[in-house]
Design an enzyme around this catalytic site. Structure first.
Site, mmCIF file in Angstrom:
data_model
loop_
_atom_site.group_PDB
_atom_site.id
_atom_site.type_symbol
_atom_site.label_atom_id
_atom_site.label_comp_id
_atom_site.label_asym_id
_atom_site.label_seq_id
_atom_site.Cartn_x
_atom_site.Cartn_y
_atom_site.Cartn_z
ATOM 1 C CB SER A 1 -0.952 0.146 1.108
ATOM 2 O OG SER A 1 -0.007 0.302 2.249
ATOM 3 C CE LYS A 2 0.226 8.683 -1.156
ATOM 4 N NZ LYS A 2 1.070 8.945 -0.120
ATOM 5 N NE ARG A 3 -1.918 3.369 6.170
ATOM 6 C CZ ARG A 3 -2.756 2.255 6.376
ATOM 7 N NH1 ARG A 3 -2.112 1.726 7.406
ATOM 8 N NH2 ARG A 3 -3.941 2.125 5.828
ATOM 9 C CG ASP B 1 3.422 7.574 2.532
ATOM 10 O OD1 ASP B 1 4.098 7.685 1.568
ATOM 11 O OD2 ASP B 1 2.348 7.599 2.762
#
Ligand code: GLU
Length: 526
Positions: A270-272, A275
């Site tokens: 996921s994008k998380r 990050d």
């Protein structure tokens, strides 16, 4: 006979499509899907088509389509047909094909394979509250408000009144549906578990994804549907739709690619994760038009497109041996859909960094220069391409220290052009001398100033400041005097314990700058 042969040949021409919905920036998993379509098309002398699936107006994001197109330009994956290119099966943007879909919705309605449903969102909500796991299907449709229950007159009058409706696919229960998947083999699903999917909504006069997707794959003569695993649950429905239209014979073959998994832990990438661990999940930097948030991209982070391609190609497929570095041409030659794995592929972003390092090192030093030069200018330094290329040559295989996102000090090889800067400042700017620096404290000793005086005197006599000539004279001096000037000399020219071979460095700096730095070090460090 000729006509017949021509028919077979034109029918078997491989045609694949990448069909993103412009709902935001393209996720790196989508890039992998597009890449596999591309490799498959090129390998089979087929065609690679870009279709924009924008029938869900509520999820449309401005700029997303342009972003998608720019991403593939950067990556060098060229479409043969589609949005922005054209072709004989267009338009390729689904929002421009409304009339086509209406015709096919009507066809299903006329054949009794779909029906009109007037249930309002409130009514459906009420049903969901009343019945646990409510599903609109053969067991419930009779209790709902639709054209199967209402008389023809009632239905017509509701339509005439302009009541909003949807068209639902009438799924016959109790049938085994077989999906043939190139990667996963044969999958069978009982039709009773499927719901009567909405195919069309009168509110926006647009079809849903399922209908538009099937109609377009058929009309655009798509032979293989290669897409992410998340679409596997839709495949049985798609098989039924082909059947309902009478297109089973020309149904494309399916290949559902393995999921991309988190670098650590369970679940899908996921994008998380990006990050948290500090890697991009988008090909290009994305500026969210809604809230102004910026998400990092591979391009802006300094990845080379070939490195990204090579990295992604191996997430879910391998050539059957240990070969990792492959040019696009090799990838095309070796790619084989049947060798894709079923199980998810871990997104090892460190491997992506490694690929970038490899591809950077394969490049000419001069290829590093434009980016390096920009960084230097941003730091107020003006140099020449030749000088910069020399620095690249001296430093490109060095190791850098960096902090990971948890603040731990780590080391890795130079893997981005931007890694050069913290290691190369002293090539362009004289250092500031700091007695506290560990290397300085250890290596600038009592006799260092005197040694450096001697060294400066010797260097001052050299007209030829080449590496070879310095080496000849200094080696002899070292031999005669027993002085070991190396570390103090490094302190003088670099200010700390970094940098290339001392002769390389002083030849690069030239006589004047070398002598200036030696004198300055003597003055500051005593
Ligand atoms: N529009 C779908 C997507 O966004 C396409 C899925 C498919 O390839 O059928 O991925």
């Amino acid at each position: 006979m000729l006509k017949f042969l021509h028919k077979i040949m034109s029918e078997t021409k491989v045609r694949v499509r990448f069909a993103p919905s412009p709902t935001g920036p393209l996720h790196i998993g989508g890039v992998r899907t597009a890449l596999y379509n591309y490799l498959f098309a090129r390998k089979n002398n087929g065609e690679f088509i870009l279709r924009i699936e924008d029938t869900d107006s509520s999820r449309f994001v401005p700029g997303a389509e342009e972003y998608i197109i720019e991403s593939f330009k950067w990556l060098g994956l060229q479409f043969d047909e589609g949005v922005g290119i054209g072709g004989q099966y267009g338009p390729y943007r689904q929002s421009e094909r409304r009339d086509i879909y209406k015709e096919y919705v009507k066809q299903l309605l006329d054949a009794g394979k779909a029906y009109i449903a007037f249930d309002t969102p409130e009514e459906l909500d009420a049903k969901r509250k009343e019945t646990e796991n409510f599903q609109y299907d053969a067991t419930t449709r009779e209790k709902m408000r639709n054209s199967l229950v209402l008389s023809k007159e009632e239905t017509d009058s509701l339509l005439a009144e302009g009541k909003q409706y949807v068209v639902r696919f009438k799924i016959e229960p109790g049938r085994e549906i077989h999906v043939k998947d190139i990667i996963r083999g044969d999958i069978s699903v009982n039709s009773s578990i499927l719901d009567d999917k909405v195919l069309y909504k009168s509110a926006d006069e647009l079809p849903t994804y399922h209908l538009a997707n099937i109609v377009d794959d058929h009309l655009m003569k798509i032979t293989h549907v290669i897409r992410g695993e998340e679409w596997l649950p839709s495949a049985p429905l798609h098989v039924l739709l082909y059947e309902a239209f009478g297109w089973t014979d020309s149904m494309p073959q399916f290949a559902h690619l393995p999921l991309l998994l988190k670098p650590v832990g369970n679940g899908k990438l996921s994008k998380r994760d990006g990050d948290k661990l500090g890697f991009p999940v988008f090909p290009l930097e994305w500026h969210n038009p809604e809230n102004g948030d910026i998400s990092s991209g591979y391009r802006e982070k300094g990845y080379l497109p070939q490195a990204v391609i090579n990295f992604l190609a191996l997430l879910g497929w391998n050539p059957g041996n240990d070969q990792e570095l492959m040019s696009m041409e090799e990838l095309i030659n070796l790619f084989d859909l049947t060798k894709c794995s079923k199980s998810g592929a871990r997104f090892d972003y460190q491997k992506g960094i490694w690929f970038n390092q490899q591809y950077l090192l394969m490049q000419d030093n001069m290829a590093w220069v434009p980016t390096f030069d920009k960084i230097l200018r941003d730091n107020g330094i003006v140099s020449t391409p030749e000088q910069e290329a020399k620095v690249v040559e001296m430093m490109k295989t060095k190791v850098i220290e960096y902090f990971d996102n948890d603040g731990n000090k780590k080391k890795r090889n130079i893997s981005f052009v931007s890694d050069l800067w913290p290691l190369t400042k002293f090539f362009f700017v004289a250092p500031e001398y700091n007695k506290e620096d560990k290397f300085v404290a250890k290596n600038w000793k009592e006799n260092s100033a005197a040694d450096m005086q001697q060294l400066a005197k010797l260097l001052g006599t050299l007209d030829d400041f080449s590496v070879e000539n310095q080496k000849k004279h200094i080696d002899a001096w070292v031999e005669n005097t027993g002085i070991r000037p190396w570390n103090a000399w490094r302190v003088a020219l670099v200010g700390t314990g970094q940098g290339p071979d001392m002769y390389d460095l002083s030849a690069f700096l030239g006589k004047e700058e070398t002598l200036n730095r030696i004198h300055s070090a003597i003055k500051h460090l005593g």
